[in-house]
Structure formats: structure tokens, C-alpha cells
Design an enzyme around this catalytic site. Structure first.
Site, PDB file in Angstrom:
ATOM      1  NE  ARG A  10     -55.548  45.403  47.198  1.00 52.48           N
ATOM      2  CZ  ARG A  10     -55.083  45.909  46.323  1.00 52.48           C
ATOM      3  NH1 ARG A  10     -53.535  45.915  46.101  1.00 52.48           N
ATOM      4  NH2 ARG A  10     -54.945  47.645  45.559  1.00 52.48           N
ATOM      5  CG  HIS A  58     -58.617  50.060  43.242  1.00 57.07           C
ATOM      6  ND1 HIS A  58     -59.093  48.692  43.556  1.00 57.07           N
ATOM      7  CD2 HIS A  58     -58.832  50.802  43.941  1.00 57.07           C
ATOM      8  CE1 HIS A  58     -58.422  49.175  44.610  1.00 57.07           C
ATOM      9  NE2 HIS A  58     -58.695  50.338  45.108  1.00 57.07           N
TER      10      HIS A  58
END
Ligand code: FAD
Ligand code: HEM
Ligand code: SF4
Ligand code: F3S
Ligand code: FES
Lengths: 113, 113, 244, 586
Positions: free
Chosen positions: D265, D243
Site C-alpha cells: 500500500r 492487519h
């Protein structure tokens, strides 16, 4: 706060309600006893009632009325909280009932003096 | 009686007592001016069916209420359980009722003065 | 053990099922970002390899790391040391009101046994063969039900509550809160059975609304008002009103 | 010390190892499908439902529920996401059964999932998906799923073996079938051998041999290490998903490595390097919104360029979106960062790629059966469904779907199984000796060795790999492994002795680390999560192969061709003229 690590306003309200209930329950038999003297010995009842002239006894009396008032408002608060549609302002309620108790008992005290 | 029924009985008896407590505190504030005397109290109450019912209902309610309340405290703070707990609570209720009844009788029965 | 740099003094209650043992003191190096769980881990990894504690997720999702920190129940993986330090020291003990397995690890079985006896599990009215029924997210019942949904069963509320501590039958805030959620869930098929369960011995009526559950729940949940809701529902039923 | 004579022996019919989505669904379905009177036992390293990663699922659960989305589309996304390596039959079953499982979760278990204003399930799209597909409960989906499963299972007649750690799969004498599982009752420190007719292994993998990792602390590859020792084939073992944004807060805190959610994000969060500059557009046109593997490599490359010892990772910055706005939209994440002393809303938080999910696992068929009669594997322990990359939202779908299937199949299979099988006592004895080994050595602290392995894996078998690095990694792993065998644990109090379990954890991690490195050496191309700097090309899709590792004395890795049973590279099973994606461009 250090002595009672988990204390918080609602918890104090709880402990106050419990102690006042306990105090009232302990006082009640004495109260009944004094009143029942009316039947058997009015003179002693009067003697008891005269005691209320002493400041210390006045203070104790103030304490009792305070207990009753605290317990009364606390009890109403609890029943409102449990049975009326929930309102989030619990702490305000607790504080308000305390304030009410003080108000009444102080009125009582002031008038008694 | 289930715990929930005890809960209901305690709340309902508290509700019964609520107006009493208000009146009682009021009367006390009024009566205390100039001090209390047996004659004053008794003059007001004796022979009055209203005060008999009024105080009578209070005694019934408070016996129930305080007995249940003390039952809770005894179980939570003294660890009493089962029949020991129930018998104690019943006894407390009975004693409170007996003493209360005596007091009501003393204060409201006619001709005792 | 190095003694350079800032230190934290940590007192740990040791012990096992037979009861609390001695209290032990450790000097633990202090760091900028450090949780109480990190402190406990440091002790086990660097000072006393026999120290027992429990954790899993380390981010506040699993509810297995809770313990008493200075007498207050807390999730330790999300509690920054600076938040609890008193004069550079802290005291740790296992979660209150639960049996101790060893040191800081409590036996959580009673907590979950009570969860189950509060009927705090879904009672289906549909199956995997049925479509997913629409539910209005803003319907008042759904909103009420959702309020308690993010419970991680950490038992912090359970340990905070004096009624739990004093009344071994009491089901406790978390289980009752879950029951309240289900009682408000339109998909649940046993509202009556839930009310039966939460008004039995140790049910919602045992709660004195002291609110320590709500005050200490690390997720900001409010079991106090959930339990009040149950009392209200049970009282309505007592007077022959309402559902269930 | 312990001998075969003084260990506890215990029998059951169906044994479940682990209580994540796979274990709990396995137990539930076994109870539903097995004949009445069947004993079901659950053994778990932590508390039932309170350990493992299913609980930690944030984003949600992938399932095609119409509105234009179809099982076919979900399947195609899964195959493409997995870069044509998935076992297609498994991937198909995953997508198809997810539809049933989500109805079960909603209707039978009572899960709360977020709704649209019209009352239908709310679905969103993770990166790599061509439809709004992910069902969720806020960003705490896993808690909801596991809590509902947990309370339901706890209310059923199951035997609870909590804080029981499985340490060895014990076959029958002829090796043809499984007899039972050796475990340690962690609370007492005693050994217990549990025989069962069928065993579901659902211990959830867990790539926690990396310096930065997201899974829960209880997951240390125990299941795969046991399967390896039992001689079972493991596939796709080089496939470790990173991740991109794990919290970086120092070696001394367990917070390090935990996930800062993807959504940051997606919402416009910016990644800033040591020079104070955004860099992701240097690596991909989608910038910070590129897929996990791409962003992870971008960050890793920046980290390598940087030689400022004060700043190891890169920063994620949200402040330009308005701190108030961020605080509202990501309240959970902001609070979590604040708890460890960081201001996500207004400041910047240091992040680093973190090992998140393990695609590799035991070779199983679509019914979760393995080569060993009586052993079933589901969830993150099983390989095949994801190929080289798992799509966000396919993890929990996989564990719940296949856990349920395992329960159904075990309940059915058990009807044709007669008596419990006798164990091979020599294997039992060997497994016992293995676990007791540290108790005979000079005690020392385990953590430094674990840290050493984690550094080796991060540096040489991590986000970017090459032959020299992998070889170096292999010898680094061997060093730790050897040192571990010389390191002891004091035997005087074994009750809930975490340090003993740290030793056993590290044992499993060393064993599987070696397999990961060897499988990574065996794949000389780059697919999905596996990136070889010395072989950056994906290789011809038509010739796709997967790796199979097996322990026969030493660990051997072979290659097997991917069977395109449903769709071939370059083709699709979507009807002609279907749009490429149904997701509105961001
Ligand atoms: C932070 C995080 C976020 C995630 N978010 C998502 C997401 O949004 N969507 C998604 O689809 N997936 C997500 N995943 C992945 C997903 O959580 C996993 O794929 C899935 O939950 C694995 O389920 P499982 O049942 O196989 O294993 P787990 O849920 O991990 O359970 C494993 C169980 O086995 C037990 N165990 C381990 N070793 C032993 C042993 N030796 N003996 C006995 N028991 C043992 C463990 O204690 C645990 O109970 C996320 C993962 C993480 C870590
Ligand atoms: C003189 C009269 C009274 C006596 C002696 C008395 C006594 C008690 C006692 C001993 C308790 C138990 C406390 C506890 O469980 O913590 C109690 C509880 C309670 N009392 Fe009273 N009480 C009296 C009057 C009242 C009145 C007038 C009200 C309300 C109007 C009231 C409301 C309550 C309530 C709601 C509780 C329950 C508290 C709980 O369960 O947490 N009481 N009382
Ligand atoms: S209500 Fe809060 S404190 Fe209680 S178990 Fe749930 S999350 Fe923990
Ligand atoms: S702390 Fe306990 S008494 Fe009731 S309000 Fe919460 S459960
Ligand atoms: S370790 Fe999971 S909540 Fe703390």
C-alpha cells in the site's frame, strides 16, 4: 527421473565421477598385472595385447578410456570449483567435461578401428 | 591423518596425475594405431630413467589417490567406520603400490626383454 | 467422507522412532489454491485425527513443515499441490536423514547439533555498550557473507544431500553455509576456530559438490558454493596463506 | 489414565516458556546474569526458535538511533499511536532499551541489518512514525533476529524441553507464589510437572480465534488462558490489532489470513471493492496509506455492503505500477502469492483484514514481574506497552527488550530465593483433569468447532463492534465452549497427538475469546484497534482508562485510570520547535 527422484545435472556429474573412479580403481590392478607380465611372460602380454583387435574388447577399451577421461575432466572441474574463485556456471562445466571426455574417447575409438 | 589431510592428499595426488593422464592418453592414441605389441611398448620404455620416474610417480600418486577414494566410497556406501575402514584403505593403497611398482619395474627395468 | 468433486490420492508413510510403519492412502478433496500442507492438515482434521506432522508459520519462514514429497524434500506450506501431483497422486514421507518422531514429524536435533558444532554462531568482538560500527554494504566480504543469510534452517538441503545420508558425521550444507557466512563477517572474532571446526571430522572436505542442496533449497540459496568457499579457505590455510 | 502419581516430575531453577524474541532473550540474559550453576530450561510448544511470530517479523525493529530521531520522539509516537492508553513507564523503557538491544543484536549476536551506502544502519518509517526509525533485514527481519538468537542459545548449556506444551501455572498451597508449570511432553503424550524458582511466560498471545489471522499455528493464547485461571489480572483485552491485507484464498488453505505486506500500500497499491472501484478515499484522506486500523475498517465496511457470495473480500491491485517493477520490488511477496496460485504483480489478489497482534496481556511492572511471586511475563503475553494500538516495528522491539529485562531480573531475583516451592497438589490435579477431559468423551473432529468460534469472533467481536453484536458473540462463544466440553479425543495413542492439542488450543481460545468480548463490552468508546459503532468517539483523553479482566469464578472486567506519569494528553516531551515529523512526505 522417476526412478531417481532427486536427480539433477550436478548430481549426475557426481555419480558419474564416483562410478568412473570406482571403475578405474577396479581396473587398475588388472592393468598393473598385465604390464608386469612383461617381466615374466612377454608372450602372454602379447597375447593380451592382441585381444585388442576384437571389437568387443575395443569397446571395453573405449569404455576404460572414457572412464579415465570422464574422471579426469570431472576431477579438474571439481578442483577448479573448490579452489579457483567461484564461478556460477557449474552445470556448464559439468557438461563441458563430459563433452571433452566423449571427444577424446571417440577420437581414440575412431583411430583404433 | 585427519580427514582434511586425506582430502588434501587426494587432491594433490590427482594434480600430480593430471599431466600423466594427458600424456598417457596421448601416447595410447598414438600407439594404438596399428595395434599394440609388447615389443613396441617395451622398446619405448625399457632402460629409460624418464619413463621410470614418470610411471613411478604415477604409481605412487594413484595408490594414494585411489586408496583415499575407495576409503570414501567404502565408508559412504558400505558403512565401514573407524579402524576397519582405515586398515582396509591402507591395505588397498599398499596392494596398489606393490602391483604398480612391479609393473613399473617390469616395463622400465633394463634387459628383461 | 464425501467423495464428490475432484480428488487427490495421497499416500502417507506412517511410523515412529521404531521405524517406518505402514503406508496409508487417503482421498483428499482438491481445491484451486491448495498446498501440500493443506492436504496433510485436511487428512488430520477430517480423516485420521492421529496423523502427526509439523508446521508453524505457514508462509515459508519457520522451516518446520518440510517433508519428502514424491521422494523430494520440500517446504510443504509453500508447495502448491499442482506442482507435485503425478497422475493425480502424491506420496509423503518424513524428511530424509533425520530420526522420525512420529509419522511426518522428524527430529531436527541432529541438524542443529551439527549447526552448533560447525561453530555456526557469531563470535562477538564488540558488546552492547559499543556503538554500531559502519559496514559498507557493497564490500565483497559483506556481499559474500550476506548470500547465505536468509536460511530458514528447514533442513531441505540436509535431506537432499546423499553425503548427509551416507556419512553420519557430515555437518551438512546448511551448517557449513552458515559457517562460511561467519567466516566472511568482519565482525566475527573466531575465523580460525570456524575453520578448525569445518575441517574436522565430517567437515567441508566431506562434501562431493553434488549440489542437491543448491538445487532444492526453497529459498534459492547456494550452499554448494559456500562450502566450496570453505574448502578454498582451508586449502589456503594449509599452504600457509590467508587468514585464520 | 493419568494420575498425580504417574506424571513425571522435574526440577530446574529458571524456566522459560516459549522461544520467540522474548523467550530466547530471557534465556540468554538469565544465563548471563544468574549465579554460576543455575539450571536454565526452555520449554516450547514447537522447536526452539522455529515457532512463534518473532520469526515472521517482516518490516523490522523500531529504535531511535539519532540522525534527528530521539528516544523521546519514539516514545511520543508510541503514546500517540496507543491513543494515550499505554503504561507510560513501560513504553518509555521500551524505547530507551531498544537502543541497547539493537546494539546487542548487531554486536553480540551478529545480526545482519541492512545498511546505507555510508555503512550506517538503514532505517525506514512505518505508518504512524515521525522518523525513519525501523531497522530491518530486507523484509525478513524476524528470521535474522531469531536465527542468531537461536543458534547462540542452542550453543549454551540450557535444558531443551522441545514440543513441551505448558498447560497450567501451579501455585504454592497458600497461593502466594508460583511453584512450577504443568506441561505435556507432546512427543510422548505424557505429563510433566516442572518446578522452578522463576518462570518467564513468553508464549506470545496470538489472536488466532479469528477467521482470518496472521500468527503462527502454535500460538493459541495458552499463556493468557493459564494466567487467567491462575487469577492474574489481564489488561487491554479488547485490543486486537487487525492487519488490513490478509490473503483470502478459501477456508481450506492455511495460506488464508497470512499477511500481504504493508509496503504494497505504501508503494501505491490500490484497494478495489466488489464494484471494481477504489474506496479508501471515502474513509480517509490518506486513502490506502492510512493507518492499519483505518484501512481495516474501510475494507470491513465495504465487505458488509457487498452481498456477492463469490467475492468475500476486496482486491489489492499493483499492476498499474508495472508488473516488472512490482516483481522486482516485492519479489518475496510476489513469489509467495505465486506459490498459492495468485499473480500479485500483474493480476489482483483478494484480501481481507486479518487478526495480527494482541495488545492486551498480563499486568506486569516495568521489570516484567507479576502479582504472582516467581512468575514473569514478557513479549506479546504482557499488556501495557502499546495501549490500544501497536506501531509497526514496536512488536519485536517489545519482545526482545522485555525478554532481556526478564532474564536479567530473574537472574538477580533468584539469588534471594531459597528452595524450590512445593506445589498445591489440588490445583495440579485440577489442571491435569482439565487436560484429560476430552480423553473421556466420545471422539469427534475438532476443526468444525474451531471454525465456528472463528466465525463468531470475526462477525461479532471483530473489526467493528457494537453492544448487540458483542452480546451475540458472547453467547456464540459459550455455545462453542460448551460443545467443546462434550467433544472427545480418542485416548489410545497420545504421542504427538495433534488432535488432542487442537482441543486444548480451542479450550484456550474459547477462554480468552470470552475475555475479549467482555472487555470490548466494558469499553464504551473507540480507541485505536477497538471500534464501537455504537460509541465511535474516543472519549476524553484526560479520562483515559484501561480495562482489567480477572477470573474470580466468572470473568469480571473493571476499569482503571491511565496514569500519565511522563506526559499528559495535549502535551509533549519533545523540545519546543521540534518539527512534527522528520519523515519526508510521500
Ligand atoms: C506475520 C507477522 C509479521 C509481523 N511483523 C512485525 C514487524 O514487522 N515488526 C514488529 O515489530 N512486529 C511484527 N510482528 C509482531 C511480532 O512478531 C510479535 O510482536 C513478537 O514477535 C512477539 O514475540 P514473543 O516473543 O512475545 O512471541 P512469539 O515470537 O510469538 O513466541 C511465542 C512462543 O511461545 C510458544 N508457545 C505458545 N504457547 C505455548 C505453550 N502453551 N507452551 C510452551 N510454549 C508455547 C510458541 O511456540 C513460541 O515459541 C509481526 C507478527 C506477525 C504474525
Ligand atoms: C587411474 C586413475 C584414477 C583412479 C583409479 C581414481 C580413483 C578415484 C576414486 C575411487 C575416487 C573416489 C570417488 C568418490 O569419492 O566419489 C576418486 C576421487 C577423485 N578423483 Fe580420482 N582417480 C584417478 C585419477 C584421477 C585424476 C587424473 C584426477 C584429476 C585430475 C582425479 C580427481 C579426483 C578427485 C578430485 C576426486 C574427489 C572426488 C570427491 O571427493 O568427490 N582422479 N578417484
Ligand atoms: S540452505 Fe536452504 S534448504 Fe538448507 S536449511 Fe537453509 S533454507 Fe533450508
Ligand atoms: S548436496 Fe551435499 S555433497 Fe555438498 S554440494 Fe550440497 S552438501
Ligand atoms: S510452516 Fe513455516 S516454513 Fe512451512
Amino acid at each position: 527421473m522417476k526412478a531417481i527422484p532427486r536427480a539433477h545435472p550436478l548430481w549426475l556429474a557426481y555419480i558419474l565421477h564416483r562410478l568412473s573412479g570406482l571403475g578405474l580403481a577396479l581396473f587398475l590392478p588388472a592393468h598393473f598385472y598385465v604390464l608386469s607380465l612383461a617381466l615374466t611372460d612377454t608372450a602372454r602380454l602379447d597375447a593380451f595385447l592382441r585381444l585388442t583387435d576384437y571389437p568387443l574388447v575395443k569397446l571395453a577399451e573405449f569404455g576404460l578410456v572414457f572412464l579415465l577421461a570422464v574422471h579426469f575432466f570431472g576431477g579438474l572441474r571439481l578442483m577448479a570449483l573448490e579452489w579457483l574463485p567461484w564461478s556460477a556456471a557449474q552445470k556448464t562445466w559439468a557438461a563441458a567435461s563430459l563433452a571433452g571426455a566423449f571427444l577424446i574417447s571417440t577420437t581414440f575409438l575412431l583411430r583404433a578401428i | 591423518m585427519s580427514e582434511f589431510h586425506l582430502y588434501m592428499a587426494q587432491r594433490l595426488s590427482a594434480l600430480v596425475m593430471a599431466p600423466f593422464v594427458l600424456v598417457h592418453i596421448g601416447v595410447m592414441i598414438y600407439a594404438i594405431q596399428g595395434g599394440l605389441s609388447a615389443a613396441e611398448i617395451l622398446g619405448r620404455t625399457q632402460g629409460s630413467v624418464f619413463w621410470f620416474l614418470f610411471y613411478g610417480m604415477f604409481v605412487v600418486a594413484v595408490s594414494i589417490h585411489a586408496a583415499i577414494g575407495l576409503r570414501t566410497i567404502l565408508s559412504e556406501w558400505a558403512g565401514l567406520r573407524g579402524s576397519a575402514l582405515n586398515i582396509t584403505a591402507l591395505a588397498i593403497g599398499a596392494i596398489l603400490f606393490a602391483m604398480g611398482a612391479q609393473a613399473v619395474y617390469a616395463v622400465t627395468a633394463t634387459g628383461a626383454a | 467422507m464425501s467423495t464428490k468433486g475432484p480428488q487427490v490420492t495421497v499416500t502417507v508413510q506412517r511410523g515412529g522412532p521404531e521405524g517406518p510403519g505402514r503406508k496409508q492412502q487417503f482421498q483428499v478433496p482438491a481445491y484451486g489454491s491448495q498446498t501440500v500442507l493443506d492436504v496433510v492438515s485436511w487428512i488430520q482434521q477430517n480423516a485420521d485425527p492421529t496423523l502427526t506432522y509439523r508446521f508453524a508459520c505457514r508462509v515459508g519462514m519457520c522451516g518446520s513443515c518440510a517433508m519428502m514429497v514424491n521422494g523430494v524434500p520440500r517446504w510443504t506450506c509453500r508447495t502448491h499441490v499442482s506442482k507435485v501431483l503425478q497422475d493425480g497422486a502424491m506420496e509423503l514421507a518424513p524428511l530424509r536423514s533425520l530420526p522420525v518422531i512420529k509419522d511426518l514429524a522428524a527430529d531436527m536435533d541432529p541438524f542443529f547439533d551439527k549447526w552448533v558444532s560447525a561453530e555456526a554462531l557469531h563470535h562477538p568482538t564488540a558488546s552492547r555498550d559499543d556503538p554500531i560500527a559502519p559496514i559498507d554494504p557493497d564490500a565483497p566480504e559483506r556481499v559474500t557473507a550476506s548470500a547465505g543469510i536468509e536460511c530458514i534452517n528447514c533442513a531441505v538441503c540436509y535431506a537432499a544431500c546423499d553425503t548427509v545420508a551416507n556419512n553420519p558425521d557430515y555437518l551438512g550444507p546448511a551448517a557449513l553455509q552458515r559457517a562460511w557466512t561467519l567466516y566472511n563477517d568482519s565482525r566475527d572474532g573466531a575465523h580460525g576456530a570456524i575453520l578448525d571446526a569445518v575441517t574436522g571430522t565430517g567437515g567441508c572436505q566431506s562434501c562431493h559438490s553434488m549440489g542437491s542442496c543448491t538445487a532444492y533449497c526453497p529459498n534459492g540459496l547456494d550452499p554448494l558454493s559456500a562450502i566450496a568457499g570453505l574448502k578454498r579457505a582451508a586449502t589456503r590455510r594449509f599452504f600457509g596463506k590467508g587468514k585464520g | 489414565m493419568f494420575t498425580l502419581r504417574n506424571i513425571d516430575r522435574h526440577d530446574t531453577d529458571i524456566l522459560i516458556l516459549g522461544t520467540g524474541g522474548a523467550g530466547l532473550f530471557g534465556a540468554l540474559h538469565a544465563l548471563q546474569s544468574a549465579p554460576p550453576g543455575t539450571r536454565v530450561s526452555i520449554a516450547v510448544k514447537g522447536l526452539i526458535g522455529k515457532c512463534g511470530c518473532t520469526r515472521m517479523v517482516q518490516g523490522g525493529y523500531n529504535v531511535a538511533l539519532g540522525g534527528g530521531d530521539t528516544v523521546e520522539r519514539h516514545f511520543m509516537d508510541t503514546i500517540q499511536g496507543g491513543k494515550w492508553l499505554p503504561n507510560q513507564d513501560m513504553a518509555w523503557r521500551l524505547c530507551e532499551q531498544a537502543v541497547v538491544r539493537i546494539r546487542e543484536l548487531e554486536n553480540e549476536l551478529g545480526c545482519f541489518f541492512d545498511r546505507n551506502p555510508d555503512g550506517t544502519l538503514h532505517q525506514k518509517a512505518f505508518a504512524g512514525q515521525t522518523a525513519d526509525r525501523t531497522v530491518h533485514k530486507g523484509d525478513l527481519t524476524g528470521i535474522e533476529i531469531i536465527n542468531r538468537l537461536m543458534e547462540t542459545v542452542l550453543s549454551r548449556p540450557v535444558e531443551k524441553l522441545q514440543e513441551h506444551r505448558a498447560i497450567g501455572l501451579i501455585p504454592t498451597k497458600d497461593g502466594s507464589a508460583l511453584s512450577g508449570v504443568l506441561m505435556i511432553d507432546m512427543r510422548t503424550g505424557r505429563f510433566r510437572f516442572v518446578r522452578a524458582k522463576t518462570v518467564l511466560m513468553a508464549t506470545g498471545g496470538g489472536p488466532t480465534m479469528y477467521k482470518y489471522h496472521t500468527p503462527s499455528g502454535d500460538k493459541t493464547m495458552d499463556g493468557l488462558a493459564m494466567a487467567l485461571r491462575a487469577g492474574l489480572p489481564l489488561r487491554d483485552m479488547e485490543m486486537v490489532q487487525f492487519h488490513p491485507t490478509g490473503l483470502l484464498a478459501g477456508d481450506h488453505t492455511r495460506m488464508t489470513g497470512t499477511v500481504l505486506e504493508e509496503g504494497l500500500r505504501g508503494a501505491g497499491g490500490q484497494l478495489i471493492n466488489h464494484a471494481g472501484q477504489r474506496f479508501m478515499f471515502d474513509y480517509d484522506a490518506k486513502g490506502e496509506r492510512a493507518t492499519r486500523d483505518v484501512v481495516s475498517r474501510g475494507i470491513y465496511a465495504e465487505m458488509r455492503k457487498n452481498n456477492n457470495p463469490e467475492q468475500e473480500g476486496v482486491f489489492i491491485s499493483m499492476a498499474h505500477l508495472g508488473p516488472e517493477n512490482v516483481r522486482k520490488k516485492f519479489s518475496g511477496m510476489v513469489k509467495r502469492c505465486a506459490d498459492s496460485g495468485f499473480d500479485l504483480a500483474a493480476g489482483k489478489v483478494e484480501v481481507v483484514p486479518t487478526a495480527h497482534y494482541f495488545m492486551g496481556g498480563v499486568v506486569v511492572d516495568v521489570d516484567t514481574r507479576t502479582d504472582l511471586e516467581g512468575l514473569y511475563v514478557a513479549g506479546e503475553d504482557a499488556g501495557g506497552a502499546h495501549g490500544s494500538n501497536r506501531l509497526g516495528g514496536n512488536g519485536v522491539a517489545n519482545s526482545t527488550v522485555y525478554g532481556g529485562i526478564a532474564g536479567d531480573v530473574m537472574g538477580r531475583d533468584i539469588r534471594r530465593m531459597g528452595a524450590l516451592r512445593e506445589p498445591d497438589e489440588t490445583v495440579l490435579e485440577a489442571e491435569l483433569a482439565r487436560a484429560c477431559h476430552p480423553l473421556t468423551r466420545k471422539p469427534d473432529f475438532v476443526q468444525p468447532l474451531r471454525a465456528q468460534l472463528q466465525t463468531v469472533m470475526w462477525e461479532d467481536v471483530g473489526v467493528m463492534r457494537n453492544e448487540a453484536g458483542l452480546q451475540r458473540g458472547l453467547s456464540g462463544i459459550a455455545q462453542v465452549s460448551d460443545a467443546l466440553m462434550d467433544l472427545g479425543v480418542a485416548p489410545d495413542n497420545l504421542a504427538f497427538n495433534l488432535t488432542w492439542h487442537d482441543w486444548l488450543n480451542l479450550r484456550s481460545l474459547c477462554d480468552i475469546s470470552e475475555v475479549i468480548a467482555k472487555a470490548a463490552l466494558a469499553r464504551d468508546n473507540s480507541r485505536g484497534a477497538h471500534f464501537r459503532e455504537d460509541h465511535p468517539e474516543p472519549g476524553a483523553l484526560e479520562d483515559s482508562y484501561f480495562t482489567v479482566a480477572r477470573q474470580t469464578g466468572t470473568v469480571e472486567v473493571t476499569r482503571a485510570p491511565v496514569q500519565f506519569t511522563i506526559v499528559r494528553p495535549g502535551e509533549t516531551i519533545l523540545p519546543a520547535h521540534e518539527p512534527e515529523t522528520l519523515v519526508a512526505a510521500q
